[in-house]
Design an enzyme around this catalytic site. Structure first.
Site, short mmCIF file in Angstrom:
data_model
loop_
_atom_site.label_atom_id
_atom_site.label_comp_id
_atom_site.label_asym_id
_atom_site.label_seq_id
_atom_site.Cartn_x
_atom_site.Cartn_y
_atom_site.Cartn_z
N ASP A 181 4.16 14.56 6.20
CA ASP A 181 3.17 13.37 6.65
C ASP A 181 2.85 13.85 8.23
O ASP A 181 3.47 14.72 8.89
CB ASP A 181 3.81 12.04 6.63
CG ASP A 181 2.90 11.11 7.23
OD1 ASP A 181 1.72 10.97 7.07
OD2 ASP A 181 3.22 10.26 8.25
N ASP A 230 0.87 11.62 10.97
CA ASP A 230 0.80 10.35 11.98
C ASP A 230 2.13 9.88 11.72
O ASP A 230 2.59 9.18 10.58
CB ASP A 230 -0.01 9.65 11.62
CG ASP A 230 -1.65 10.14 11.94
OD1 ASP A 230 -2.15 10.57 13.17
OD2 ASP A 230 -2.51 10.05 10.84
N ASP A 255 7.35 8.94 7.43
CA ASP A 255 8.03 7.88 8.39
C ASP A 255 7.43 6.32 7.73
O ASP A 255 7.92 5.47 8.44
CB ASP A 255 7.23 7.88 9.67
CG ASP A 255 5.71 7.64 9.85
OD1 ASP A 255 5.45 6.64 10.28
OD2 ASP A 255 4.99 8.30 9.01
#
Length: 252
Positions: A13, A15, A192
């Site tokens: 991922d 961001d 995250d």
């Protein structure tokens, strides 16, 4: 763990995983809201809206701003504002404004998290294939990766406009695994947020959850990733590579 024994590639991922993009995103959101004469949200609140792509970010921002304006007017004894523009149209306008402002602040409002650059370099040098899967609008992705000097590590980059279904749908992960030439179970996905872990599970990829990201204020453990790490360079020993505590923190 057993699921990491046959890994041939790693996808990430963006961001909240590789980069702290909250300052730039929050600045663009607030400038767009201000342009529509709506209350501004601030970075701490915007962080809780990140992760589902720009359209959902705009919907969350507009919903909050309209409610906040109504509350403020009520507190001051003023009547509610008659909405001349339907919410759907206002979201569209807000998105256009956001895209313009984010294009101006994306690079200066985004930094790499600690150990990201050197860890990506070590993974790439080891022969692992690396991919990127983000819900961020595609036009912003490549320039950002180039400005941070990490584009060179990725064989495949999938942005939010490159697929019909964004994460948590498995489509983007299945696409990157296919383009990397491997089965989903051979590709580790690192993220995250719950969207990342849900997408990995749906695609059949083993997953790593990082504790330092955004994730809507929730602990990543609640999403039950296969492995949880506090630091990005913890990936190295997990994949049989030397762990260095002295890696450069590159955020310029």
């Amino acid at each position: 763990m057993d699921k990491l024994q046959n890994i041939r590639g790693v996808a990430f991922d963006l961001d909240g995983t590789l980069v702290d993009s909250a300052p730039g995103l929050a600045a663009a959101v607030d400038m767009a809201l201000y342009a529509l004469e709506l209350p501004v949200a601030g970075e701490e609140r915007v962080i809780t809206w990140i992760g589902n792509g720009a359209d959902v970010l705009m919907e969350r921002a507009l919903t909050w701003a309209r409610e906040e304006r109504a509350t403020l007017r009520k507190t001051m004894g003023k009547p509610p504002v008659d909405e001349d523009i339907p919410a759907e149209e206002q979201v569209r306008i807000l998105r256009k404004l956001f895209d313009r402002y984010y294009g101006e602040v994306a690079e200066e409002g985004t930094v790499l998290f600690p150990h990201v650059a050197d860890t990506l370099g070590a993974l790439h040098a080891s022969g692992l294939s690396l991919g990127l899967v983000t819900n961020k609008p595609t036009p912003f992705v490549a320039p950002l990766l180039e400005s941070l000097d990490i584009a060179k590590y990725f064989s495949v980059v999938i942005g939010g406009d490159d697929v019909q279904n964004k994460k948590p749908h498995p489509e983007p992960l299945l696409l990157v695994a296919s383009r990397l030439g491997m089965m989903p179970e051979q590709m580790l996905f690192v993220g995250d947020s719950r969207n990342d872990i849900q997408a990995a599970k749906a695609a059949g990829c083993p997953s790593v959850g990082l504790t330092y990201g955004y994730n809507y204020g929730e602990a990543i453990a609640l999403s039950e990733p296969d492995v949880i790490y506090d630091s990005f360079n913890d990936l190295l020993p997990a994949l049989g590579l030397p762990h260095s505590d002295n890696q450069e923190i590159k955020n310029d």
